[in-house]
Design a protein around this motif. Structure first.
Motif, short mmCIF file in Angstrom:
data_model
loop_
_atom_site.label_atom_id
_atom_site.label_comp_id
_atom_site.label_asym_id
_atom_site.label_seq_id
_atom_site.Cartn_x
_atom_site.Cartn_y
_atom_site.Cartn_z
N LYS A 431 0.83 -1.20 0.00
CA LYS A 431 0.00 0.00 0.00
C LYS A 431 0.87 1.25 0.00
CE LYS A 431 -4.26 1.57 2.30
NZ LYS A 431 -5.15 1.32 3.47
N THR A 432 2.00 1.19 0.70
CA THR A 432 2.94 2.30 0.72
C THR A 432 3.53 2.53 -0.66
OG1 THR A 432 3.50 2.03 3.06
CG2 THR A 432 5.14 3.10 1.67
N ILE A 433 3.93 1.45 -1.32
CA ILE A 433 4.50 1.56 -2.66
C ILE A 433 3.50 2.20 -3.62
CG2 ILE A 433 5.32 0.24 -4.66
CD1 ILE A 433 6.44 -1.82 -2.67
N GLU A 434 2.27 1.76 -3.52
CA GLU A 434 1.22 2.31 -4.39
C GLU A 434 1.06 3.82 -4.17
OE1 GLU A 434 -3.64 1.87 -4.97
OE2 GLU A 434 -2.52 0.32 -3.89
N PHE A 435 1.08 4.25 -2.92
CA PHE A 435 0.95 5.68 -2.63
C PHE A 435 2.16 6.45 -3.14
CE2 PHE A 435 1.88 9.34 0.04
CZ PHE A 435 0.69 10.06 -0.07
N VAL A 436 3.36 5.95 -2.87
CA VAL A 436 4.58 6.63 -3.28
C VAL A 436 4.64 6.76 -4.79
CG1 VAL A 436 7.10 6.45 -3.34
CG2 VAL A 436 5.87 6.00 -1.20
N GLN A 437 4.22 5.74 -5.50
CA GLN A 437 4.30 5.76 -6.96
C GLN A 437 3.49 6.90 -7.57
OE1 GLN A 437 6.17 3.92 -9.06
NE2 GLN A 437 7.11 2.86 -7.32
N ARG A 438 2.39 7.29 -6.94
CA ARG A 438 1.58 8.36 -7.51
C ARG A 438 1.88 9.74 -6.91
NH1 ARG A 438 -2.59 5.89 -4.14
NH2 ARG A 438 -3.32 7.37 -2.54
N ALA A 439 2.75 9.79 -5.91
CA ALA A 439 3.10 11.07 -5.28
C ALA A 439 3.83 11.97 -6.27
CB ALA A 439 3.94 10.84 -4.04
N LYS A 440 3.47 13.24 -6.30
CA LYS A 440 4.06 14.19 -7.23
C LYS A 440 5.03 15.15 -6.54
CE LYS A 440 1.53 12.49 -10.50
NZ LYS A 440 2.14 11.56 -11.49
N VAL A 441 5.42 14.81 -5.34
CA VAL A 441 6.43 15.58 -4.61
C VAL A 441 7.51 14.60 -4.12
CG1 VAL A 441 4.80 17.36 -3.87
CG2 VAL A 441 5.19 15.35 -2.41
N PRO A 442 8.68 15.10 -3.75
CA PRO A 442 9.74 14.19 -3.27
C PRO A 442 9.27 13.36 -2.08
CG PRO A 442 10.63 16.37 -3.69
CD PRO A 442 9.14 16.50 -3.81
N VAL A 443 9.81 12.14 -2.01
CA VAL A 443 9.50 11.23 -0.90
C VAL A 443 10.80 10.85 -0.21
CG1 VAL A 443 8.60 8.97 -0.24
CG2 VAL A 443 7.43 10.32 -2.00
N MET A 444 10.81 11.03 1.10
CA MET A 444 11.95 10.63 1.93
C MET A 444 11.56 9.38 2.69
SD MET A 444 13.77 12.86 4.98
CE MET A 444 13.86 14.30 3.89
N GLY A 445 12.22 8.26 2.40
CA GLY A 445 11.95 7.02 3.11
C GLY A 445 12.71 6.99 4.43
N PHE A 446 12.03 6.55 5.48
CA PHE A 446 12.77 6.37 6.74
C PHE A 446 12.40 5.04 7.37
CE2 PHE A 446 8.85 8.07 8.36
CZ PHE A 446 8.77 7.87 9.74
N LYS A 447 13.11 4.66 8.38
CA LYS A 447 13.03 3.31 8.96
C LYS A 447 13.22 2.26 7.86
CE LYS A 447 11.85 4.19 13.34
NZ LYS A 447 12.02 5.66 13.34
N VAL A 448 14.10 2.55 6.91
CA VAL A 448 14.27 1.66 5.75
C VAL A 448 14.93 0.34 6.14
CG1 VAL A 448 14.31 3.56 4.11
CG2 VAL A 448 16.47 2.75 5.10
N LEU A 449 15.53 0.29 7.33
CA LEU A 449 16.15 -0.95 7.81
C LEU A 449 15.29 -1.63 8.87
CD1 LEU A 449 19.87 0.26 8.10
CD2 LEU A 449 18.65 -0.65 6.11
N ALA A 450 14.07 -1.15 9.04
CA ALA A 450 13.16 -1.69 10.07
C ALA A 450 13.85 -1.72 11.43
CB ALA A 450 12.66 -3.07 9.68
N ALA A 451 14.55 -0.63 11.73
CA ALA A 451 15.26 -0.49 13.01
C ALA A 451 16.25 -1.63 13.24
CB ALA A 451 14.28 -0.39 14.17
N GLY A 452 17.00 -1.95 12.20
CA GLY A 452 18.09 -2.91 12.34
C GLY A 452 17.77 -4.34 11.97
N ALA A 453 16.56 -4.61 11.47
CA ALA A 453 16.19 -5.98 11.10
C ALA A 453 16.58 -6.33 9.66
CB ALA A 453 14.69 -6.19 11.28
#
Length: 503
Positions: A431-453
């Protein structure tokens, strides 16, 4: 018994052992280098030290000379041989260390040693060597043995038999340092054999991080509003002492113990040297960042997360305070965006965004639950950039997707392993990917490592491939260069991205 001589002997041996063990520990380490120490130098002479640390050819000279100097000075003082030369050399070396991080001017801040101003352990030990240099008494040592003395003459007033007896007695005392060195040296060798490196001296501990000299390539940049920022951004949680650690309750306090103010400043300086020019921080870290920029003259861009004061119906108080701290970008905090949407107070988010923009600042909107951003989008609330948790759920501690509930991040921690327990931050990756794909402004991803997992290679690639224009990652000092190199490698060979780059 000559008590003064005994005291001086122990005084000299203690200093000598400190030098000797520091040198041996660095020698045993094999790959030790002072490059990072020099390139992160602060104070009025930092340019000289940075120049040394930034040159591989010079470091090929500096490192072995440093190690040899420590060992030879240590041996000279410990054994009581060439005491004058060793003392002068030790003073010079300690003053070089002192001015690399002087506790005044550009580096007057707390450190792992405490809160210091002008006087630190390097200066104290240098002064101790000055005392040893000027006092006539040097204690017991092999310098006093006959074959180290020139023109030794028998006493005219002491009988030859008594003189010989005294000489033998003094020789035994002067040789006493040799077995002491053997005992201590054996203990140091066993310590090294057991742990691999010196475990007591902070100057010699290594934890597997890459040095700035191992940086590979320049970190790419993009734009958010009028700000050019690095594609990799340093997160503020570890610096602020907040950790998502599942059920490991001690991790936050561990981070706070490690990240002293001096260590934070060192980490930030290293990040800037590696090309990371932006940090995203929790509001309590604003004061520290203001201090860092004032002291060092840093140009690092600060993104401050802000929350409303709902108790007093003051939605703008922290926005105004962040601006007063001199931040560059203001962002509505992720958990507060979630809570406000959950509680049907989207109007507060809209008012906060308008306030940020009315002050001439770039306005960001963050969330953990994608439903929050979807709800804002439906109400026409579009920020200058989104900040969204972005990671997959293919790791052991992620609870089943059928048991996930919107807005549960930062909520109750369940004891049931199949429910949320501070273990997942991007609840619905698809669902996140779907939202990001249609976003028309920059997207900053965070917690990309799932807090170390998730490993950086996996997490960075997943976020960039699925539409992130920037990633925000919490990093300790020894992780920075490796993370920059990983980012460069992924961006240079990225495959499968369909969303165009924004910013």
């Amino acid at each position: 018994m000559n008590r003064k001589k005994i005291v001086i002997t122990f005084f000299r041996i203690a200093i000598g052992w400190h030098f000797l063990y520091e040198g041996l520990a660095k020698l045993w380490m094999g790959n030790w280098s002072a490059a990072s120490y020099l390139t992160n130098s602060t104070g009025p002479f930092s340019g000289f030290y940075n120049w040394l640390g930034g040159s591989e050819s010079l470091m090929n000279i500096v490192d072995p000379v440093n190690i040899a100097g420590l060992i030879l000075i240590g041996l000279g003082l410990f054994l009581g041989l060439t005491i004058r030369i060793s003392s002068i050399s030790g003073i010079i070396l300690l003053l070089l260390y002192y001015f690399a991080y002087p506790p005044f001017g550009g580096s007057i801040f707390g450190s792992a040693e405490g809160n210091l101003f002008i006087v630190n352990k390097n200066l104290i030990e240098a002064l101790a060597l000055v005392v040893l240099l000027v006092v006539k008494e040097k204690g017991y040592g092999i310098y006093a043995l006959k074959f180290f003395q020139k023109g030794n003459k028998k006493s005219e007033t002491v009988p030859e038999s008594e003189s010989a007896q005294n000489s033998r007695r003094e020789a035994i005392k002067n040789l006493a340092t040799l077995p002491a060195l053997g005992v201590i040296g054996f203990g140091a060798f066993k310590e090294h054999e057991k742990y691999g490196v010196d475990t007591l001296s902070g100057a010699t501990i290594q934890v597997g991080g890459a040095d700035i000299s191992e940086l590979k390539g320049e970190l790419p940049k993009g734009k958010i509003g009028d700000h050019e920022i690095s594609r990799l951004i340093i997160g503020g949680n570890l610096i602020g002492g907040w950790a998502h650690a599942r059920d490991l309750i001690y991790v936050s306090s561990l981070f706070r113990a490690y990240n002293t103010e001096a260590k934070i400043f060192e980490t930030l300086m290293l990040a800037e040297k590696a090309g990371v020019n932006t940090i995203n921080i929790g509001f309590p870290t604003n004061e520290l960042m203001q201090k860092y920029k004032k002291i060092t003259g840093s140009k690092i861009k600060v993104i401050s997360q802000v929350a409303p004061d709902m108790e007093n119906n003051d939605y703008f108080v922290n926005i105004d305070k962040a601006i007063d701290y001199g931040v560059d970008i203001v962002q509505v905090q992720g958990n507060w965006c979630d809570w406000l949407v959950r509680d049907n107070r989207i109007d507060v988010i809209e008012k906060m965004m308008d306030r940020i923009r009315s002050q001439g600042y770039t306005a960001g909107l963050a969330s953990h639950t994608v439903d929050s951003l979807i709800a804002c989008e439906e109400q026409g609330i579009i920020p200058d950039y989104y900040m969204k948790t972005m990671h997959h759920d293919k790791y052991w501690s992620a609870h089943p997707i059928e048991n996930r509930v919107p807005f549960e991040v930062d909520g109750k921690n369940y004891l049931d392993h199949n429910r949320f327990h501070n273990n997942i931050f991007c609840l619905f990756p698809d669902k996140t990917i779907e939202f990001v794909q249609r976003a028309k402004v920059p997207v900053m991803g965070f917690k990309v490592l799932a807090a170390g997992a998730i490993t950086p290679e996996d997490g960075f690639n997943w976020a960039f491939k699925n539409g992130a224009d920037f990633i925000c990652v919490g990093m300790l000092d020894f992780q920075i260069v490796n993370n920059v190199n990983t980012t460069n490698q992924i961006l240079n060979s990225l495959q499968g991205r369909t969303r165009k780059w924004y910013g």
